[in-house]
Design a protein around this motif. Structure first.
Motif, short mmCIF file in Angstrom:
data_model
loop_
_atom_site.label_atom_id
_atom_site.label_comp_id
_atom_site.label_asym_id
_atom_site.label_seq_id
_atom_site.Cartn_x
_atom_site.Cartn_y
_atom_site.Cartn_z
N HIS A 181 0.80 -1.23 0.00
CA HIS A 181 0.00 0.00 0.00
C HIS A 181 0.83 1.27 0.00
N VAL A 182 2.11 1.20 0.40
CA VAL A 182 2.89 2.43 0.45
C VAL A 182 3.03 3.06 -0.93
N ILE A 183 2.88 2.25 -1.99
CA ILE A 183 2.97 2.83 -3.33
C ILE A 183 1.80 3.77 -3.60
N LYS A 184 0.76 3.68 -2.77
CA LYS A 184 -0.38 4.57 -2.92
C LYS A 184 -0.32 5.75 -1.96
N ALA A 185 0.78 5.87 -1.24
CA ALA A 185 0.92 6.97 -0.28
C ALA A 185 0.83 8.30 -1.02
N PRO A 186 0.19 9.29 -0.42
CA PRO A 186 -0.04 10.54 -1.14
C PRO A 186 1.21 11.40 -1.25
N PHE A 187 1.22 12.25 -2.26
CA PHE A 187 2.22 13.31 -2.38
C PHE A 187 1.90 14.34 -1.30
N VAL A 188 2.93 14.75 -0.52
CA VAL A 188 2.71 15.64 0.61
C VAL A 188 3.43 16.96 0.33
N ALA A 246 7.31 8.31 -5.60
CA ALA A 246 8.41 9.04 -6.23
C ALA A 246 8.96 10.11 -5.29
N GLN A 247 8.07 10.85 -4.64
CA GLN A 247 8.52 11.91 -3.73
C GLN A 247 9.42 11.34 -2.64
N ARG A 248 9.08 10.19 -2.12
CA ARG A 248 9.85 9.61 -1.04
C ARG A 248 11.23 9.14 -1.52
N TYR A 249 11.29 8.55 -2.68
CA TYR A 249 12.59 8.19 -3.25
C TYR A 249 13.46 9.44 -3.46
N LEU A 250 12.87 10.49 -3.99
CA LEU A 250 13.64 11.69 -4.30
C LEU A 250 14.19 12.35 -3.04
N ILE A 251 13.40 12.39 -1.99
CA ILE A 251 13.88 12.99 -0.73
C ILE A 251 15.06 12.19 -0.19
N GLN A 252 14.97 10.87 -0.25
CA GLN A 252 16.09 10.05 0.24
C GLN A 252 17.31 10.19 -0.67
N ALA A 253 17.10 10.30 -1.98
CA ALA A 253 18.22 10.52 -2.90
C ALA A 253 18.91 11.84 -2.60
N LEU A 254 18.15 12.85 -2.24
CA LEU A 254 18.74 14.15 -1.91
C LEU A 254 19.67 14.04 -0.71
N HIS A 255 19.26 13.27 0.29
CA HIS A 255 20.11 13.11 1.47
C HIS A 255 21.38 12.35 1.15
N LEU A 256 21.30 11.32 0.31
CA LEU A 256 22.50 10.60 -0.10
C LEU A 256 23.43 11.49 -0.92
N ALA A 257 22.85 12.35 -1.75
CA ALA A 257 23.67 13.28 -2.53
C ALA A 257 24.43 14.22 -1.61
N GLN A 258 23.77 14.67 -0.56
CA GLN A 258 24.46 15.53 0.42
C GLN A 258 25.59 14.77 1.09
N ALA A 259 25.34 13.51 1.46
CA ALA A 259 26.38 12.70 2.11
C ALA A 259 27.57 12.49 1.19
N SER A 260 27.34 12.46 -0.11
CA SER A 260 28.42 12.24 -1.07
C SER A 260 29.26 13.49 -1.30
N GLY A 261 28.74 14.65 -0.95
CA GLY A 261 29.44 15.90 -1.18
C GLY A 261 29.28 16.45 -2.58
N SER A 262 28.36 15.88 -3.37
CA SER A 262 28.16 16.34 -4.75
C SER A 262 27.03 17.36 -4.80
N ASP A 272 5.80 7.08 -14.06
CA ASP A 272 4.78 6.03 -14.05
C ASP A 272 3.54 6.45 -13.26
N GLY A 273 3.50 7.70 -12.80
CA GLY A 273 2.31 8.23 -12.15
C GLY A 273 2.17 7.89 -10.68
N GLU A 274 3.21 7.33 -10.04
CA GLU A 274 3.14 6.98 -8.62
C GLU A 274 3.85 8.09 -7.83
N HIS A 275 3.15 9.20 -7.65
CA HIS A 275 3.81 10.41 -7.20
C HIS A 275 4.19 10.41 -5.73
N GLY A 276 3.38 9.81 -4.87
CA GLY A 276 3.76 9.75 -3.47
C GLY A 276 5.01 8.92 -3.27
#
Length: 419
Positions: A83-90, A197-213, A191-195
């Motif tokens: 069900h988490v794939i149906k989580a809303p965009f916040v 997608a938002q969660r993946y992107l937020i976590q990717a942003l934190h990893l990018a910060q950890a990498s220094g890029s 693919d239209g699964e916006h909630g």
């Protein structure tokens, strides 16, 4: 009086297959993790944890390894279609990550880390796989290979992240993992699964910060801006694009800077800010002229003329300027045709069809829309489907025109879309 989770409750879980309700699965998983000396997630036990996972996916901070664990849990839920794939965009979740990333990036001393060398063999292999999956997304749409990418990240990349490394290798692995997490999020977005997608992107942003890029972090913010604008939140899209630009120096990835300028223009055009949007388009073109593609990271490969001109065309569509729309959309569509990029071609031909409608040339608009349907049918992209639906809505007043009827019939036949 017995506890609600006594031996009777456990018997129901084991003998009758009943599932405990939140937060019990997390308590059980935590107890087993402490007992076994390794992390156990509720999903490993067949128990639901979608609510807490949906919340964790929106959080920014903690250690990079916590971020990795969240990405893995998102991937498991995604693969199992839970069900988490149906989580809303916040919407409220957008502000803190961009603020925290920008502050951390501005506080860092940027140094040249030099070329990736071996000891970096695994990182080079991960980047090769990223290039392959990004090409699949560009050519076939976000719904085509996301589950395969999740499996690759879970089975190969995450075990590497959990090992101890020297600092340069650790940063390089975080950067490669951030690229993959971003791409998974982008595929979910397409693919239209916006909630999700938002969660993946937020976590990717934190990893990018950890990498220094800083450039990679700005790239993730560009994706978040694109999504926010698509979902009807142009003010937040503008904020995200500007945060990304402020985190970049003049020498870091002109391609990413050009992308952020054009996404700023998209948000401004949605807001009806004609002069500001036009200035941002000009800045995007000027910056793009400085791009040397050989010097750009692999993730910037798609930021090319067909993409940039296509986004500019959509700006002029939203501003109601069909002449400029036609100029940029034609350039984009022709470039996409040469490259065989059906998704970009569909979006640009749709912009051309809108321009024809604004001039009152319904027959020509319908003919171009027929081509949009054919292109959309060749990729797995909900954005392309939404584009066809948008064209159907715009053409409703002309439903008696023969060419429009042909377009609607083709959309029904190939995409299952009723007029």
């Amino acid at each position: 009086m017995r506890s609600a989770n006594d031996y009777t409750a456990v018997n129901r879980w084991i003998k009758k297959g009943e599932r405990p309700r939140s937060p019990v699965p997390n308590f059980i998983a935590q107890a087993l993790s402490e007992r076994l000396g390794r992390r156990i997630a509720p999903g490993d036990l067949g128990m639901p944890d979608e609510e807490t996972l949906a919340e964790r996916g929106l959080s920014y901070g903690g250690s990079p390894l916590k971020t990795v664990e969240t990405i893995i849990d998102l991937g498991r839920a995604d693969m199992k279609r839970r069900h988490v794939i149906k989580a809303p965009f916040v919407l409220a979740a957008l502000g803190a990550p961009s603020r925290d990333w920008l502050l951390a990036t501005l506080d860092e001393v940027h140094t040249e880390r030099g070329p990736r060398q071996v000891g970096m063999r695994q990182v080079a292999g991960i980047r090769d796989m990223f290039a392959l999956f990004q090409e699949m997304d560009v050519m076939r749409g976000g719904g085509h290979a996301r589950t395969a990418l999740i499996e690759y990240m879970s089975s190969y990349v995450v075990p590497l992240l959990k090992r101890d490394h020297q600092r340069p290798v650790e940063q390089a692995l975080y950067e490669a993992a951030a690229e993959l997490a971003y791409l998974i999020g982008w595929m979910a977005y397409d693919d239209g699964e916006h909630g999700l997608a938002q969660r993946y992107l937020i976590q990717a942003l934190h990893l990018a910060q950890a990498s220094g890029s800083a450039a990679l972090g700005a790239h993730v913010l560009a994706g978040m801006s694109d999504q926010a604008n698509l979902l009807g939140h142009p003010h937040e899209a503008l904020m995200l694009a500007r945060a990304g630009r402020r985190g970049l120096s003049d020498t870091e990835s002109p391609a990413c800077t050009a992308d952020l300028h054009i996404l700023e223009a998209r948000a401004l055009a949605t807001l009806g800010e004609r002069a500001a949007a036009t200035r941002a388009i000009t800045q995007a073109e000027t910056t793009f002229n400085r791009v040397v593609h050989e010097n750009e990271p692999e993730w910037a490969k798609f930021i090319d003329a067909p993409y940039l001109f296509g986004e500019a065309a959509h700006c002029f569509r939203d501003l109601g300027q069909p002449d400029q729309l036609e100029q940029f959309a034609t350039e984009s569509a022709e470039g996409a045709r040469r490259q065989g990029r059906a998704r970009r071609g569909a979006l640009s031909h749709a912009a051309l069809a809108v321009g024809d409608l604004e001039r009152g040339d319904v027959e020509s608009a319908a003919a171009k829309s027929l081509h949009v349907v054919d292109l959309a049918a060749s990729v797995n992209s909900s954005r392309c489907i939404a584009t066809v639906r948008d064209l159907q809505g715009r053409m409703k007043p002309y439903s008696n025109v023969r060419e429009v009827q042909q377009f609607n019939a083709r959309a029904g036949e190939l995409l299952g879309l009723a007029a």
